[in-house]
Design an enzyme around this catalytic site. Structure first.
Site, PDB file in Angstrom:
ATOM      1  CB  CYS A 133      -0.962  -0.001   1.180  1.00  0.00           C
ATOM      2  SG  CYS A 133      -0.249  -0.621   2.708  1.00  0.00           S
ATOM      3  CG  HIS A 246      -0.717   4.023   4.512  1.00  0.00           C
ATOM      4  ND1 HIS A 246      -1.374   3.720   5.684  1.00  0.00           N
ATOM      5  CD2 HIS A 246      -0.351   2.830   3.948  1.00  0.00           C
ATOM      6  CE1 HIS A 246      -1.409   2.391   5.822  1.00  0.00           C
ATOM      7  NE2 HIS A 246      -0.809   1.842   4.785  1.00  0.00           N
TER       8      HIS A 246
END
Ligand SMILES: NC(=O)c1ccc[n+]([C@@H]2O[C@H](COP(=O)([O-])OP(=O)(O)OC[C@H]3O[C@@H](n4cnc5c(N)ncnc54)[C@H](OP(=O)(O)O)[C@@H]3O)[C@@H](O)[C@H]2O)c1
Length: 339
Positions: A133, A246
């Site tokens: 990710c 994130h």
């Protein structure tokens, strides 16, 4: 290659997990041409009914014959399950898009971000790997800069949400926060230390070189996706008490000089990227705004005044969407486009 059809039989393996849930939602939101959806998880979840539009789909357990008749399987049930079951699925004639780390660095398996290296889909042999990710959101931004000015070196520090560890970690952050605010003792099951009101400079296992596996994934996967081993990259990955998205601080050194306005112009035209950068109005990307979005948001674009050709920026993306489910669904969409 995928055989062209009007609609496809699609499976989600790991359907009950954080990524699996998002995959089901993403397939529905993007109106993926589905003839039938099959859902798989562990034996614990067998028979559980999950919503898909206005229908309920029963969760099944995996078996040697489970993949017969399935065209595309999106895997997100961990590396061990992918190691065992992705080859079984591929042998049944199904194309696997795998979210785990199991196959990413296998030279025979393409590692794909559709905005960056869709051409690598042409040489798949039944399994396609979805990158980590934190790597996905970074390469979406690095690619157009690399094309314009050739990147020499990247220094990245990540600030990663607990959903990157899965559903249990999201539950742990919520429980610890509730317990702390109720003056109760905090229990740590998922992470080695309390994550609520804390930060941990530790994602995945430590390796002999002192880096974590997550940090080395960013280094190695970036080179494979961009198809350029000359890029030097160093990473520090950090877990923060955020549920979703994130964030990353990027320092990029290029061969050709780019000024911030040129970087803004390049990234404004880049697929999957949204420039959100007006510091005079406090405009910069933050996780709570970006959660649920498909794009990688970029802000705080500024010159690194300590070197000749350097740019700093701050990027934020939803790890469960672009970092996992959306990227996998986009790969499946590209396969259809190329069929
Ligand atoms: N979270 C992220 O941001 C992210 C991003 C990129 C990649 N990934 C990768 O995606 C995978 C799943 O992550 P997650 O965050 O969704 O984890 P999660 O919330 O813990 O979900 C794990 C899923 O795997 C299933 N599972 C566990 N053991 C199984 C077995 N023996 N057979 C079949 N299914 C089994 C679970 O089913 P039960 O509910 O029945 O246990 C559940 O559906 C991991 O490989 C992870 O590295 C995650």
């Amino acid at each position: 290659m995928l055989k062209k059809k009007e609609k496809y039989v699609v499976a989600v393996v790991g359907a009950t997990g954080a990524v699996g849930n998002e995959m089901i939602k993403t397939l529905q939101q993007r109106k993926f041409p589905i003839a039938k959806l099959r859902l798989f998880a562990s034996e614990r979840s067998e028979g559980k009914v999950m919503e898909f539009g206005d229908t309920g789909v029963s969760v099944e357990k995996l078996s040697e014959t489970a993949f017969q008749g399935i065209d595309i399987a999106l895997f997100s049930a961990g590396a061990e399950r992918s190691k065992t079951w992705a080859p079984v699925a591929a042998r049944s004639g199904c194309i696997v898009v795998d979210n785990s780390s199991q196959w990413r660095m296998d030279p025979d398996i393409p590692l794909v971000v559709p905005e960056v290296n869709p051409h690598d889909l042409r040489w798949h042999k039944g399994i396609i790997a979805n990158p980590n990710c934190s790597t996905i959101q970074m390469v979406v931004v690095l690619k157009p800069i690399h094309d314009a000015a050739k990147i020499k070196r990247v220094v990245v520090t990540t600030f990663q949400a607990v959903s990157g560890t899965g559903q249990k970690a999201m539950d742990e952050l919520l429980q610890q926060t509730t317990d702390l605010l109720s003056f109760k003792e905090v229990k740590c099951n998922v992470y080695p230390y309390q994550i609520a009101f804390n930060i941990l400079p530790h994602i995945d296992k430590f390796l002999e070189n002192g880096y974590t596996k997550e940090e080395m994934k960013m280094v190695n996967e970036t080179k494979k996706i961009l198809g350029d081993n000359s890029i030097r990259l160093t990473a520090t990955t950090v877990r923060v008490p955020v549920f979703r998205c994130h964030s990353e601080s990027l320092n990029i050194e290029t061969e050709k000089k780019l000024v911030p306005n040129e970087v803004r112009a390049i990234l404004s035209g880049a697929p999957g990227v949204k420039v959100y950068d007006a510091p005079e109005k406090n405009v910069y990307p933050i996780p709570i705004d970006v959660a649920g979005s498909d794009e990688t948001y970029v802000g705080r674009i500024r010159e690194d005044e300590s070197i000749e050709n350097g740019i700093n920026m701050w990027i934020v993306a939803d790890n469960l969407r672009k970092g996992a489910a959306l990227n996998a669904v986009q790969i499946a969409e590209k396969l259809i486009e190329m069929s």
